[in-house]
Design an enzyme around this catalytic site. Structure first.
Site, PDB file in Angstrom:
ATOM      1  N   TYR A  63     -44.870  11.982  51.604  1.00  0.00           N
ATOM      2  CA  TYR A  63     -44.148  12.683  50.199  1.00  0.00           C
ATOM      3  C   TYR A  63     -45.057  13.663  49.750  1.00  0.00           C
ATOM      4  O   TYR A  63     -46.329  13.193  48.987  1.00  0.00           O
ATOM      5  CB  TYR A  63     -43.939  11.470  49.157  1.00  0.00           C
ATOM      6  CG  TYR A  63     -42.722  10.734  49.398  1.00  0.00           C
ATOM      7  CD1 TYR A  63     -41.877  11.156  50.743  1.00  0.00           C
ATOM      8  CD2 TYR A  63     -42.511   9.645  48.617  1.00  0.00           C
ATOM      9  CE1 TYR A  63     -40.925  10.167  50.766  1.00  0.00           C
ATOM     10  CE2 TYR A  63     -41.292   8.874  49.001  1.00  0.00           C
ATOM     11  CZ  TYR A  63     -40.480   9.016  50.079  1.00  0.00           C
ATOM     12  OH  TYR A  63     -39.328   8.373  50.261  1.00  0.00           O
ATOM     13  N   ARG A  87     -28.754  11.331  45.687  1.00  0.00           N
ATOM     14  CA  ARG A  87     -29.533  12.301  45.441  1.00  0.00           C
ATOM     15  C   ARG A  87     -29.334  13.041  44.028  1.00  0.00           C
ATOM     16  O   ARG A  87     -29.633  14.332  44.049  1.00  0.00           O
ATOM     17  CB  ARG A  87     -29.935  13.190  46.429  1.00  0.00           C
ATOM     18  CG  ARG A  87     -30.568  12.403  47.885  1.00  0.00           C
ATOM     19  CD  ARG A  87     -30.523  13.390  49.141  1.00  0.00           C
ATOM     20  NE  ARG A  87     -30.923  12.596  50.242  1.00  0.00           N
ATOM     21  CZ  ARG A  87     -30.300  11.796  51.184  1.00  0.00           C
ATOM     22  NH1 ARG A  87     -29.130  11.594  50.574  1.00  0.00           N
ATOM     23  NH2 ARG A  87     -30.949  11.236  52.014  1.00  0.00           N
ATOM     24  N   GLY A  88     -28.554  12.480  43.230  1.00  0.00           N
ATOM     25  CA  GLY A  88     -28.280  12.935  42.081  1.00  0.00           C
ATOM     26  C   GLY A  88     -26.794  13.529  42.100  1.00  0.00           C
ATOM     27  O   GLY A  88     -26.244  13.915  40.929  1.00  0.00           O
ATOM     28  N   PRO A 113     -26.062  19.262  53.517  1.00  0.00           N
ATOM     29  CA  PRO A 113     -24.485  19.814  53.668  1.00  0.00           C
ATOM     30  C   PRO A 113     -23.896  19.461  52.468  1.00  0.00           C
ATOM     31  O   PRO A 113     -22.848  19.878  52.322  1.00  0.00           O
ATOM     32  CB  PRO A 113     -24.079  19.216  55.034  1.00  0.00           C
ATOM     33  CG  PRO A 113     -25.321  19.129  56.059  1.00  0.00           C
ATOM     34  CD  PRO A 113     -26.215  18.488  55.007  1.00  0.00           C
TER      35      PRO A 113
END
Length: 335
Positions: free
Chosen positions: A56, A208-209, A231
């Site tokens: 990360y 992811r939100g 996508p």
């Protein structure tokens, strides 16, 4: 906060974990001071499980966690680290390396960056197609014996790999994406983990939100945000997925909660072995996520959610085609 035993052989961890990836610019710009304050607020609220990866932002996230935990007793937290993903100087992913010799190298750097002498849960980020999983787990087992790691986890692997790994050394948990719109583990992986006494640390519980209720077609345009390359966040797929969010918003309104809180509560309600990882990078989003622990979903609520979100309802895959090809978890079980 309520705590659960992570798998049959793991530690007791908080009912929610904190995923720290977004604190290192993966989802657009992040504020260092706010990120550290968010970690402190999570600990104060009873969260004990912090999740990161050595790749990360090429170690930035581990060093951020080290700084946040400087004045925190080490036994107050469990740190989960993914390793093995290789990156180039431009940030691109170039493969996996899960050879035992490489694992020892990755671990040495993570211990230094985290400022600790052991890691609670250490896991390969993906299956290395060039290294038998038995060899990888055997190398990790040696590190458990040496005291450098406490438990072994897995990430995004399928049932066959889980069984082979668990035969070498007890696996404490599988980290894998699981949400209202991503329910692939229900085909066989969840059953396998329950059979073997392996916990689930579920990431992406808000996709992811995407299903948080905060995302719009104008979101993610400021700064580098890798979600825009996937996508589900593009074109007609995004339009269709945002329509799903409106269904969630309507159900959440009836419950008296936010869409994010209902989505998190739904994941937690799927079983005591499931620990949702919330990716809050600000205290505001953390407070909202913590509210999910006070949401009670009745059978009627769960039925409404099941009707609005049947399996495979999402438009588009969760990663690009190239990344999907590396997901052992997407391969059908043979047993």
């Amino acid at each position: 906060m309520e705590q659960h035993k992570l798998g049959s052989t793991g530690p007791r961890v908080s009912a929610l974990g904190l995923g720290c990836m977004a604190m290192s610019d993966a989802y657009g710009p992040a504020d260092r001071g706010e990120s550290i304050a968010t970690i402190h607020a999570a600990l104060d609220a009873g969260i004990t499980l912090l999740d990161t990866g050595d790749f990360y932002a090429m170690g930035h996230n581990e060093m951020l966690i080290r700084d946040a935990l400087k004045e925190v007793a080490r036994d107050r937290v469990q740190i989960s680290v993914k390793f093995g993903a290789l990156r180039g100087p431009a940030g691109e992913f170039t493969g996996m390396d899960c050879r035992p010799a490489a694992i020892r190298n990755f671990l040495a750097y993570s211990l230094q960056r985290l400022g600790t002498d052991y890691i609670d849960i250490y896991r390969p980020a993906r299956l290395d197609p060039n290294v038998p999983i038995e060899e990888t787990i055997g190398g990790l087992a040696d590190l458990v014996k040496a005291g450098y790691i406490r438990h072994i986890g897995l990430s995004e692997v399928g049932s066959d790999t889980i069984r082979r790994a668990h035969a070498v050394h007890p696996i404490v948990d599988l980290q894998i994406e699981y949400s209202l719109i991503e329910r692939g583990i229900e085909r066989d992986i969840l059953k396998t983990c329950r059979e073997l006494g392996i916990g689930i640390t579920a990431y992406g519980v808000l996709a992811r939100g995407l299903i948080s209720g905060h995302w719009s077609k104008d979101s993610g345009t400021a700064g580098k945000d890798y979600r825009l390359m996937t996508p589900r966040f593009q074109g007609a797929n995004l339009d269709a997925n945002l329509v799903l969010v409106e269904s969630l918003r309507a159900i959440a309104g009836e419950i008296g909660a936010t869409p994010a809180q209902v989505a998190i509560a739904w994941a937690a309600a799927q079983g005591k072995e499931i620990v949702p990882l919330v990716g809050a990078k600000t205290r505001t989003r953390l407070v909202e996520a913590l509210g999910a622990t006070r949401v009670t979903l009745t059978p009627a609520h769960l039925a409404a959610l099941a009707k609005a979100f049947p399996p495979d309802i999402a438009s588009g895959t969760r990663y690009t085609a190239e990344q999907m090809a590396h997901l052992d978890s997407e391969k059908p079980a043979t047993a």
